[in-house]
Scaffold this motif. Structure first.
Motif, short mmCIF file in Angstrom:
data_model
loop_
_atom_site.label_atom_id
_atom_site.label_comp_id
_atom_site.label_asym_id
_atom_site.label_seq_id
_atom_site.Cartn_x
_atom_site.Cartn_y
_atom_site.Cartn_z
N VAL A 325 0.85 -1.19 0.00
CA VAL A 325 0.00 0.00 0.00
C VAL A 325 0.89 1.24 0.00
CG1 VAL A 325 -1.74 1.30 1.29
CG2 VAL A 325 -1.82 -1.21 1.23
N ARG A 326 0.54 2.22 -0.85
CA ARG A 326 1.28 3.47 -0.89
C ARG A 326 0.68 4.42 0.15
NH1 ARG A 326 2.26 5.65 -6.89
NH2 ARG A 326 3.69 6.95 -5.67
N PHE A 410 -15.16 2.71 8.72
CA PHE A 410 -14.38 3.63 7.91
C PHE A 410 -15.18 4.39 6.85
CE2 PHE A 410 -11.49 0.20 9.30
CZ PHE A 410 -10.69 0.95 10.15
N ALA A 411 -16.44 4.08 6.66
CA ALA A 411 -17.25 4.86 5.73
C ALA A 411 -17.62 6.20 6.34
CB ALA A 411 -18.52 4.09 5.37
N SER A 412 -17.85 7.20 5.49
CA SER A 412 -18.19 8.53 5.98
C SER A 412 -19.40 8.50 6.91
CB SER A 412 -18.46 9.47 4.81
OG SER A 412 -17.31 9.62 4.00
N ASP A 413 -20.37 7.62 6.57
CA ASP A 413 -21.57 7.51 7.41
C ASP A 413 -21.60 6.23 8.23
OD1 ASP A 413 -21.86 5.82 5.25
OD2 ASP A 413 -23.97 6.28 4.90
N PRO A 424 -13.41 10.16 0.04
CA PRO A 424 -14.19 9.69 -1.12
C PRO A 424 -13.66 8.39 -1.72
CG PRO A 424 -13.81 12.06 -1.26
CD PRO A 424 -12.97 11.56 -0.12
N ALA A 425 -12.34 8.24 -1.77
CA ALA A 425 -11.77 7.01 -2.34
C ALA A 425 -12.12 5.80 -1.48
CB ALA A 425 -10.26 7.15 -2.49
N VAL A 426 -12.07 5.98 -0.17
CA VAL A 426 -12.44 4.90 0.74
C VAL A 426 -13.91 4.57 0.60
CG1 VAL A 426 -12.68 4.26 3.17
CG2 VAL A 426 -10.58 5.37 2.38
N ALA A 451 -7.09 -1.81 1.46
CA ALA A 451 -5.93 -1.03 1.01
C ALA A 451 -6.24 0.46 0.98
CB ALA A 451 -5.50 -1.51 -0.38
N ALA A 452 -7.46 0.81 0.58
CA ALA A 452 -7.85 2.21 0.55
C ALA A 452 -7.84 2.81 1.96
CB ALA A 452 -9.23 2.36 -0.09
N VAL A 453 -8.31 2.04 2.94
CA VAL A 453 -8.30 2.50 4.33
C VAL A 453 -6.87 2.64 4.83
CG1 VAL A 453 -8.90 1.90 6.70
CG2 VAL A 453 -10.56 1.53 4.87
#
Length: 495
Positions: A325-326, A410-413, A424-426, A451-453
């Motif tokens: 993961v970067r 980890f979602a916005s809501d 937004p990517a997550v 990976a996004a998280v």
């Protein structure tokens, strides 16, 4: 796995004895054959009066008193429970109810009862986390059939309905302002009494649809102190002890200990909304400062696995799909003060906090700790009151599928978004994982979401835990469940 046996030192035994005084005597048998009742010492007291719409639902499930339409097998696939079969048609799933099921108050399981329970759950605030991001409606087709419809096609509806937070209860449970499960379930044991946050009692329900339980009842005592729980097993005051602390495991007879790898990750959640960790570079600095291996060796005595990601060895497919993961480059802490919160209910967490304090201070942070019982700290953690929070988190607790956990946390809501993450990517990756059909494609989408998280450093996974359960020598058939849904079952009894 077994652990070596040693004798409990006298000072520890004396302290534990003092903590236990009166605890187990407070719960009296309400059925016959009192000596054969199963005495259970549980870690966390009820948080919401044993409402199934809270995490207390998992206590009801572990006591085999409340049941769901479906259950999960060892692989996480849905199997019949209160529903015997189901079929999908687009956004709708039709479930056929089991015949001959009665609630503990004698009323019958009907489609109306299912609609009532599930509708109460969908309208709860907060909603059960298994329903995060899911719009769900329930209708009765006839007395023995219900249709569950989602706003978008959802491949995981049966798995979602296996969550203990979606248990089906009798009408009497919903008469007050809160949901009261006493005498309202369908399982082999009837919840007969709850004494606040100290104890509970259950009696065998002789009209259970699945047969007759071997034990006449269950007496539960809530013992947040891990040393006291271990002492209860040694002294014979408890038959089954939940979550024996690592520090106590080696002090017990090896034949009384079972070590179960768990889908549970010890994670440091970083507050991305405000404070020091609003800065991605400082989140990266915290991540690089953490030496998880030393925590596994020093705090967990080697009885845990160093984390490679949020999902651990309980999901063996994860490591094979994971790629590097970067992440952001680390910045200089420059003496920034941070406050880390955690709780005492899991005995290892304060020790983890102390180890992290040393590691982060060595990296240039100034670190304050705030440690309380979980019931007294959860609301502050969810409100973002801390710069960081250490949490032992089950990753497939509700549905057998980690997508629900990832969304919740980890979602916005998400309803359990301790990191206050709004990325937004997550969100995009989480929505994709939730919509992907079960199988290889879904597993890859879940790893992409992980990976996004991880790329945000909103959460630093440190280790994957193993739970240690204590069972007295004369206990037969106690469940050792990685998902923490079963403990005392139809077959569990004391010889």
């Amino acid at each position: 796995m077994r652990v070596p046996a040693r004798l409990l030192p006298f000072p520890a035994a004396l302290a534990a004895s003092a903590l236990l005084t009166g605890c187990f005597a407070a719960t009296e048998a309400t059925g016959t054959d009192a000596g054969e009742r199963v005495r259970v010492a549980m870690m966390q007291p009820p948080r919401s009066g044993l409402s199934p719409l809270s995490d207390d639902a998992f206590k009801l499930s572990r006591w085999s008193t409340a049941e769901t339409l479906v259950k999960l097998d060892a692989d996480g696939d849905a199997r019949p429970a209160l529903a015997t079969e189901w079929k999908q048609s687009g956004r709708s799933w039709t479930f056929t109810l089991r015949e001959g099921v009665t609630f503990h108050d004698g009323t019958e399981l009907t489609a109306e009862a299912v609609v009532r329970s599930l509708t109460k759950a969908t309208g709860a605030s907060p909603k059960p986390r298994i329903l995060d991001g899911v719009e769900l409606t329930v209708e009765a087709v006839d007395a023995a059939t219900v249709t569950v419809t989602t706003a978008e096609e959802d491949p995981l509806v049966p798995q979602r309905l296996s969550s203990p937070q979606l248990s089906i209860l009798a009408a009497k449970a919903y008469r007050g302002k809160t949901v009261n499960p006493v005498g309202a379930g369908t399982g082999p044991f009837e919840l007969t009494r709850v004494n606040g946050t100290s104890s509970a009692a259950l009696d065998r329900y002789d009209d259970y649809w699945g047969g007759t339980a071997k034990a006449p009842g269950i007496d539960v005592t809530f013992v947040p102190d891990g040393t006291a729980r271990a002492a209860a097993l040694r002294s014979g005051e408890a038959d089954i002890v939940e979550a024996v602390p690592v520090s106590q495991a080696a002090l017990l007879d090896e034949d009384l200990i079972t070590e179960v790898p768990m889908p549970r990750t010890n994670t440091l959640y970083l507050n991305t909304e405000k404070g020091a960790f609003e800065n991605p570079a400082l989140r990266a600095a915290a991540r690089e400062a953490i030496d998880a291996e030393s925590i596994v060796k020093g705090v967990y005595e080697g009885r845990a696995d160093v984390a490679e990601g949020l999902l651990g060895p309980a999901l063996p497919w994860a490591s094979g799909l994971r790629e590097p993961v970067r992440r952001a480059k680390a910045g200089a802490p420059d003496g920034r003060t941070i406050t880390i919160g955690t709780f005492t209910d899991r005995a290892e967490l304060p020790e983890v906090a102390a180890a992290l304090q040393q590691q982060l201070q060595k990296a240039g942070f100034r670190v304050k700790l705030e440690v309380r019982e979980y019931a007294n700290i959860e609301s502050d953690a969810l409100a973002g009151a801390f710069d960081a929070f250490i949490l032992s988190r089950a990753t497939v607790l509700d549905s057998g599928d980690p997508a629900a956990y990832l969304y919740s946390d980890f979602a916005s809501d998400g309803s359990f978004n301790i990191s206050q993450l709004a990325d937004p990517a997550v969100d995009k990756a989480l929505h994709k994982a939730g919509a992907t059909p079960t199988g290889d494609a879904r597993r890859q989408a879940v790893i992409d979401a992980e990976a996004a998280v991880l790329a945000t450093d909103a959460a630093v996974p440190m280790l994957h835990e193993r739970v240690i359960q204590g069972d007295a020598a004369d206990v037969v058939g106690a469940a050792h469940d990685p998902r923490e849904r079963e403990l005392v079952t139809l077959d569990t009894h004391v010889k």
